[in-house]
Design a protein around this motif. Structure first.
Motif, PDB file in Angstrom:
ATOM      1  N   LEU A 179       0.897  -1.123   0.035  1.00 40.87           N
ATOM      2  CA  LEU A 179      -0.055   0.180   0.026  1.00 40.87           C
ATOM      3  C   LEU A 179       0.805   1.339  -0.291  1.00 40.87           C
ATOM      4  CD1 LEU A 179      -2.749   1.376   0.068  1.00 40.87           C
ATOM      5  CD2 LEU A 179      -2.874   1.184   2.746  1.00 40.87           C
ATOM      6  N   THR A 180       2.087   1.225   0.848  1.00 36.68           N
ATOM      7  CA  THR A 180       2.849   2.249   0.767  1.00 36.68           C
ATOM      8  C   THR A 180       3.362   2.633  -0.694  1.00 36.68           C
ATOM      9  OG1 THR A 180       3.546   1.832   3.013  1.00 36.68           O
ATOM     10  CG2 THR A 180       4.884   3.340   1.695  1.00 36.68           C
ATOM     11  N   ALA A 181       3.763   1.536  -1.305  1.00 36.84           N
ATOM     12  CA  ALA A 181       4.365   1.948  -2.585  1.00 36.84           C
ATOM     13  C   ALA A 181       3.284   2.199  -3.444  1.00 36.84           C
ATOM     14  CB  ALA A 181       4.897   0.494  -3.048  1.00 36.84           C
ATOM     15  N   VAL A 182       2.144   1.855  -3.497  1.00 29.99           N
ATOM     16  CA  VAL A 182       0.946   2.051  -4.485  1.00 29.99           C
ATOM     17  C   VAL A 182       0.752   3.695  -4.171  1.00 29.99           C
ATOM     18  CG1 VAL A 182      -1.425   2.104  -5.070  1.00 29.99           C
ATOM     19  CG2 VAL A 182      -0.112  -0.027  -4.823  1.00 29.99           C
ATOM     20  N   LEU A 183       0.647   4.196  -2.896  1.00 32.21           N
ATOM     21  CA  LEU A 183       0.183   5.391  -2.494  1.00 32.21           C
ATOM     22  C   LEU A 183       1.415   6.329  -3.005  1.00 32.21           C
ATOM     23  CD1 LEU A 183      -1.596   4.902   0.598  1.00 32.21           C
ATOM     24  CD2 LEU A 183      -2.653   5.238  -1.443  1.00 32.21           C
ATOM     25  N   THR A 184       2.446   5.850  -2.789  1.00 27.15           N
ATOM     26  CA  THR A 184       3.706   6.866  -3.281  1.00 27.15           C
ATOM     27  C   THR A 184       3.803   7.159  -4.655  1.00 27.15           C
ATOM     28  OG1 THR A 184       4.856   6.175  -1.276  1.00 27.15           O
ATOM     29  CG2 THR A 184       6.203   7.126  -2.805  1.00 27.15           C
ATOM     30  N   ARG A 185       3.432   5.979  -5.440  1.00 24.71           N
ATOM     31  CA  ARG A 185       3.547   6.199  -6.674  1.00 24.71           C
ATOM     32  C   ARG A 185       2.458   7.022  -7.463  1.00 24.71           C
ATOM     33  NH1 ARG A 185       3.652   0.668  -7.786  1.00 24.71           N
ATOM     34  NH2 ARG A 185       5.680   0.754  -7.331  1.00 24.71           N
ATOM     35  N   LEU A 186       1.264   6.982  -6.742  1.00 26.87           N
ATOM     36  CA  LEU A 186       0.208   7.840  -7.270  1.00 26.87           C
ATOM     37  C   LEU A 186       0.027   9.191  -6.716  1.00 26.87           C
ATOM     38  CD1 LEU A 186      -2.770   5.278  -6.825  1.00 26.87           C
ATOM     39  CD2 LEU A 186      -1.611   5.964  -8.821  1.00 26.87           C
ATOM     40  N   GLY A 187       1.134   9.533  -5.844  1.00 26.38           N
ATOM     41  CA  GLY A 187       1.237  10.945  -5.242  1.00 26.38           C
ATOM     42  C   GLY A 187       0.021  11.164  -4.161  1.00 26.38           C
ATOM     43  N   VAL A 188      -0.539  10.002  -3.500  1.00 32.45           N
ATOM     44  CA  VAL A 188      -1.530  10.386  -2.552  1.00 32.45           C
ATOM     45  C   VAL A 188      -0.748  10.510  -1.170  1.00 32.45           C
ATOM     46  CG1 VAL A 188      -3.512   9.021  -1.403  1.00 32.45           C
ATOM     47  CG2 VAL A 188      -3.145   9.001  -3.932  1.00 32.45           C
ATOM     48  N   ARG A 189      -1.265  11.473  -0.401  1.00 34.67           N
ATOM     49  CA  ARG A 189      -0.675  11.578   0.808  1.00 34.67           C
ATOM     50  C   ARG A 189      -0.993  10.509   1.783  1.00 34.67           C
ATOM     51  NH1 ARG A 189      -0.886  16.919   4.899  1.00 34.67           N
ATOM     52  NH2 ARG A 189       0.679  16.264   6.515  1.00 34.67           N
ATOM     53  N   HIS A 190      -0.096   9.912   2.379  1.00 32.49           N
ATOM     54  CA  HIS A 190      -0.288   8.835   3.320  1.00 32.49           C
ATOM     55  C   HIS A 190       0.458   8.695   4.500  1.00 32.49           C
ATOM     56  CE1 HIS A 190       2.855   7.669   0.694  1.00 32.49           C
ATOM     57  NE2 HIS A 190       3.234   6.810   1.428  1.00 32.49           N
ATOM     58  N   ASP A 191       0.048   7.950   5.549  1.00 31.75           N
ATOM     59  CA  ASP A 191       0.747   7.498   6.664  1.00 31.75           C
ATOM     60  C   ASP A 191       0.348   6.003   6.948  1.00 31.75           C
ATOM     61  OD1 ASP A 191       1.753   7.074   9.309  1.00 31.75           O
ATOM     62  OD2 ASP A 191       0.612   8.512  10.393  1.00 31.75           O
ATOM     63  N   VAL A 192       1.165   5.289   6.502  1.00 36.45           N
ATOM     64  CA  VAL A 192       0.976   3.564   6.632  1.00 36.45           C
ATOM     65  C   VAL A 192       2.027   3.067   7.504  1.00 36.45           C
ATOM     66  CG1 VAL A 192       0.903   1.365   5.478  1.00 36.45           C
ATOM     67  CG2 VAL A 192       0.243   3.357   4.292  1.00 36.45           C
ATOM     68  N   ARG A 193       1.832   2.372   8.556  1.00 34.06           N
ATOM     69  CA  ARG A 193       2.283   1.836   9.755  1.00 34.06           C
ATOM     70  C   ARG A 193       2.036   0.293  10.029  1.00 34.06           C
ATOM     71  NH1 ARG A 193       3.019   5.532  14.607  1.00 34.06           N
ATOM     72  NH2 ARG A 193       3.632   6.959  12.993  1.00 34.06           N
ATOM     73  N   GLU A 194       3.204  -0.380   9.954  1.00 33.55           N
ATOM     74  CA  GLU A 194       3.041  -1.969  10.303  1.00 33.55           C
ATOM     75  C   GLU A 194       3.319  -2.076  11.999  1.00 33.55           C
ATOM     76  OE1 GLU A 194       3.663  -5.537   7.826  1.00 33.55           O
ATOM     77  OE2 GLU A 194       5.540  -5.660   9.052  1.00 33.55           O
TER      78      GLU A 194
END
Length: 247
Positions: A179-194
């Motif tokens: 999910l981090t990779a997809v959102l980064t590639r799409l330029g969507v602001r995100h905060d993903v944590r495991e």
């Protein structure tokens, strides 16, 4: 009396959307004090609108947001609707999406709502929340959610996303990184944590499901509460919504 106990929950009927449940039910939580407030549509997990989910509605309202959880199992109950819901979420269309849209429209039209809307879901509800992040919401919070079948298409133009996964969740290994990779590639602001030691269902504040199945849910599927992961996930969610749902 705790902040949660001061929040009264209201069982409501939600005007249906085309192709949605004819008499869609839901649970509404209203913050204390004067509004208006931003709104959050909450999406329940596989066991429906149980006590754990109702307390999540209370918690969201206690944080200063109008909170509405549509009952996606209104038509036929969990036994009939669960498989249909999973299939619809995987396909990206169907009755759960219509019911979600009905809840979003109803919440936005309430006199106490500012019109700024978030969506929050976990497990199957998280998958649904992730699938609609690009469909009229201002922020999304998703936890232990399976990614859409074509995430680059489904998440194109998505609102800001905060997400959390359990590192000990056997069914979602690698999902946080993907999910981090997809959102980064799409330029969507995100905060993903495991969360390394957490399993599936770490947001729960109590065991879920039929009592006879709980040993299997906990031991095999790793569906279990994790207070530390939950506290961090809720704190991140509150901060995310405070930033992105401001009028």
């Amino acid at each position: 009396m705790t902040d949660l106990q001061r929040i009264a929950l209201h069982d409501v009927e939600i005007p249906p959307a085309p192709d949605g449940s004819p008499r869609l039910r839901g649970v509404l939580g209203v913050p204390e004090g004067p509004g208006p407030w931003p709104g959050v549509v909450l999406l329940h997990e596989a066991f429906g609108v149980d006590g754990v989910m109702r307390r999540q509605v209370q918690r969201t309202a206690a944080s200063g947001r109008l909170a509405l959880m549509p009952d996606l199992f209104t038509d036929g109950g969990a036994r009939r609707a669960l498989v249909r819901t999973f299939k619809a979420v995987a396909a990206g269309e169907g009755r759960p999406f219509a019911d979600l849209e009905a809840a979003r429209t109803h919440l936005a039209a309430m006199p106490g709502c500012t019109g700024r809307l978030g969506v929050l879901g976990s497990s199957v509800g998280g998958g649904l929340a992730l699938s609609v992040a690009a469909r009229g919401f201002d922020a999304a919070a998703v936890f232990y959610a399976r990614l859409p079948e074509d995430p680059h298409t489904a998440l194109l133009g998505a609102c800001p996303v905060v997400a959390g996964y359990g590192g000990a969740d056997p069914g979602l290994r690698g999902a946080a990184a993907e999910l981090t990779a997809v959102l980064t590639r799409l330029g969507v602001r995100h905060d993903v944590r495991e969360y390394p030691g957490a399993g599936h269902g770490f947001l729960h504040d109590a065991p879920v499901g039929p009592r006879a199945l709980r040993p299997v849910l906990r031991g095999v599927l790793r569906i279990r509460p994790d207070p530390d992961a939950a506290a961090d996930a809720w704190a991140r969610t509150d901060a995310w919504f405070a930033e992105h749902l401001r009028s």
